[in-house]
Design an enzyme around this catalytic site. Structure first.
Site, PDB file in Angstrom:
ATOM      1  N   ARG A 168       3.036  -1.220  10.837  1.00 33.38           N
ATOM      2  CA  ARG A 168       4.101  -1.289  11.833  1.00 33.38           C
ATOM      3  C   ARG A 168       4.444  -2.683  12.346  1.00 33.38           C
ATOM      4  NH1 ARG A 168       1.736   4.186  14.433  1.00 33.38           N
ATOM      5  NH2 ARG A 168      -0.042   3.352  13.285  1.00 33.38           N
TER       6      ARG A 168
ATOM      7  N   LYS B 157      -7.648   8.021  -0.698  1.00 34.54           N
ATOM      8  CA  LYS B 157      -8.951   8.371  -0.101  1.00 34.54           C
ATOM      9  C   LYS B 157      -9.549   9.641  -0.719  1.00 34.54           C
ATOM     10  CE  LYS B 157      -7.567   6.458   4.418  1.00 34.54           C
ATOM     11  NZ  LYS B 157      -6.105   6.321   4.182  1.00 34.54           N
TER      12      LYS B 157
ATOM     13  N   ASP C  36     -14.016  14.674  -2.929  1.00 34.08           N
ATOM     14  CA  ASP C  36     -14.149  16.013  -3.499  1.00 34.08           C
ATOM     15  C   ASP C  36     -15.429  16.034  -4.324  1.00 34.08           C
ATOM     16  OD1 ASP C  36     -13.532  18.644  -4.568  1.00 34.08           O
ATOM     17  OD2 ASP C  36     -11.423  18.208  -4.150  1.00 34.08           O
TER      18      ASP C  36
ATOM     19  N   THR D 274     -10.214   3.611  11.017  1.00 33.09           N
ATOM     20  CA  THR D 274     -10.055   2.777  12.217  1.00 33.09           C
ATOM     21  C   THR D 274      -9.563   3.575  13.420  1.00 33.09           C
ATOM     22  OG1 THR D 274      -7.866   2.101  11.403  1.00 33.09           O
ATOM     23  CG2 THR D 274      -9.711   0.613  10.974  1.00 33.09           C
TER      24      THR D 274
ATOM     25  N   ASP E 214      -3.573   4.319  -1.759  1.00 32.55           N
ATOM     26  CA  ASP E 214      -4.500   4.710  -0.698  1.00 32.55           C
ATOM     27  C   ASP E 214      -4.493   6.235  -0.527  1.00 32.55           C
ATOM     28  OD1 ASP E 214      -6.065   4.795   1.594  1.00 32.55           O
ATOM     29  OD2 ASP E 214      -4.420   4.228   2.932  1.00 32.55           O
TER      30      ASP E 214
ATOM     31  N   LYS F  53       0.839  -1.192   0.000  1.00 35.07           N
ATOM     32  CA  LYS F  53       0.000   0.000   0.000  1.00 35.07           C
ATOM     33  C   LYS F  53       0.875   1.243   0.000  1.00 35.07           C
ATOM     34  CE  LYS F  53      -2.101   1.602   3.768  1.00 35.07           C
ATOM     35  NZ  LYS F  53      -1.850   3.085   3.824  1.00 35.07           N
TER      36      LYS F  53
END
Length: 236
Positions: free
Chosen positions: A216, A62, A65, A124, A60, A33
């Site tokens: 991570r 997002k 608009d 999340t 990614d 990603k």
């Protein structure tokens, strides 16, 4: 592209850090990603370089608009040859339809298969309390996520981004073929950082989500390749 996969979040500041990480993978070509930090720092060329190495890419960004702006932007993203990309479901059904049209137009122009297009329901990092108090959404977070997923399906998109905790209810509302892509993956006892709604890879598998996005726990591991293989073993 596999129906189920582990996607590594390349949350690095620049190409140097990114390729130092990817160079550790001498046997695998993980699905990756590319998010805002890396894309805005390095531009479209980073996508082309990673794609040339043989990786599937979830871009990614997002998008959120006015519909025509999103349509034009999606056409340009399609020309990069990414395998998955996304918008915010909060942009409305109309905006999502325009996004799909732009993606299809760009794919046709490039002579490629259209990328998967998914929509973010609620991040999340968002809790129900924050959603209700700060965004003035009175419904529960679960009801909101299901409604956003239903809107996404109505717009013709392939699926949604949600936490693993909501994947089952999204599948129930929208069908088993409707994709769920789930960040918020942590092992028990690990630092959640800025994530709120989290679960483990094995629990995500049991719930039935299609793709998990892991950052991570892999990128900050002492041995990232071993960490990636463990996540794959627990999820796939």
């Amino acid at each position: 592209m596999k129906k189920n996969d582990v996607i590594i979040a390349l949350d690095f500041k620049d190409r140097k850090e990114t390729f130092e990480f990817l160079d550790k993978f001498t046997e695998e070509k993980p699905f990756v990603k590319i998010g805002m930090e890396l894309f805005y720092g390095e531009g479209p060329d980073i996508v082309r370089e990673i794609k040339a190495r043989g990786h599937n890419i979830f871009l990614d960004l997002k998008l959120h608009d006015i519909p025509m702006t999103v349509r034009k932007a999606m056409k340009n993203l399609a020309l990069l040859g990414v395998d998955m990309t996304n918008v915010h479901a909060a942009g409305t059904i109309e905006m999502m339809k325009y996004a799909l049209e732009g993606l299809e137009e760009g794919a046709k122009e490039a002579g490629r298969e259209r990328a998967l297009l998914i929509a973010v329901t609620q991040l999340t990092s968002t809790s129900e309390e924050r959603m209700q108090k700060e965004l003035l959404i009175d419904a529960s977070i679960n009801d909101t996520i299901v409604k956003y997923a239903e809107n996404t399906k109505a717009a013709g998109l392939d699926g949604v981004v949600c936490s693993p905790l909501e994947a089952a209810m999204v599948k129930e509302a929208c069908g088993t073929d409707f994709l769920t892509v789930t960040p918020g993956i942590r092992y028990p006892g690990a630092d959640k950082a800025d994530q709120v709604r989290v679960t483990s890879p094995s629990d995500a598998k049991a719930i039935g989500t299609d793709y998990i996005v892991v950052g991570r726990p892999i990128t900050k591991a002492e041995d990232p390749v071993a960490a990636y293989r463990k996540v794959c073993a627990d999820f796939l």
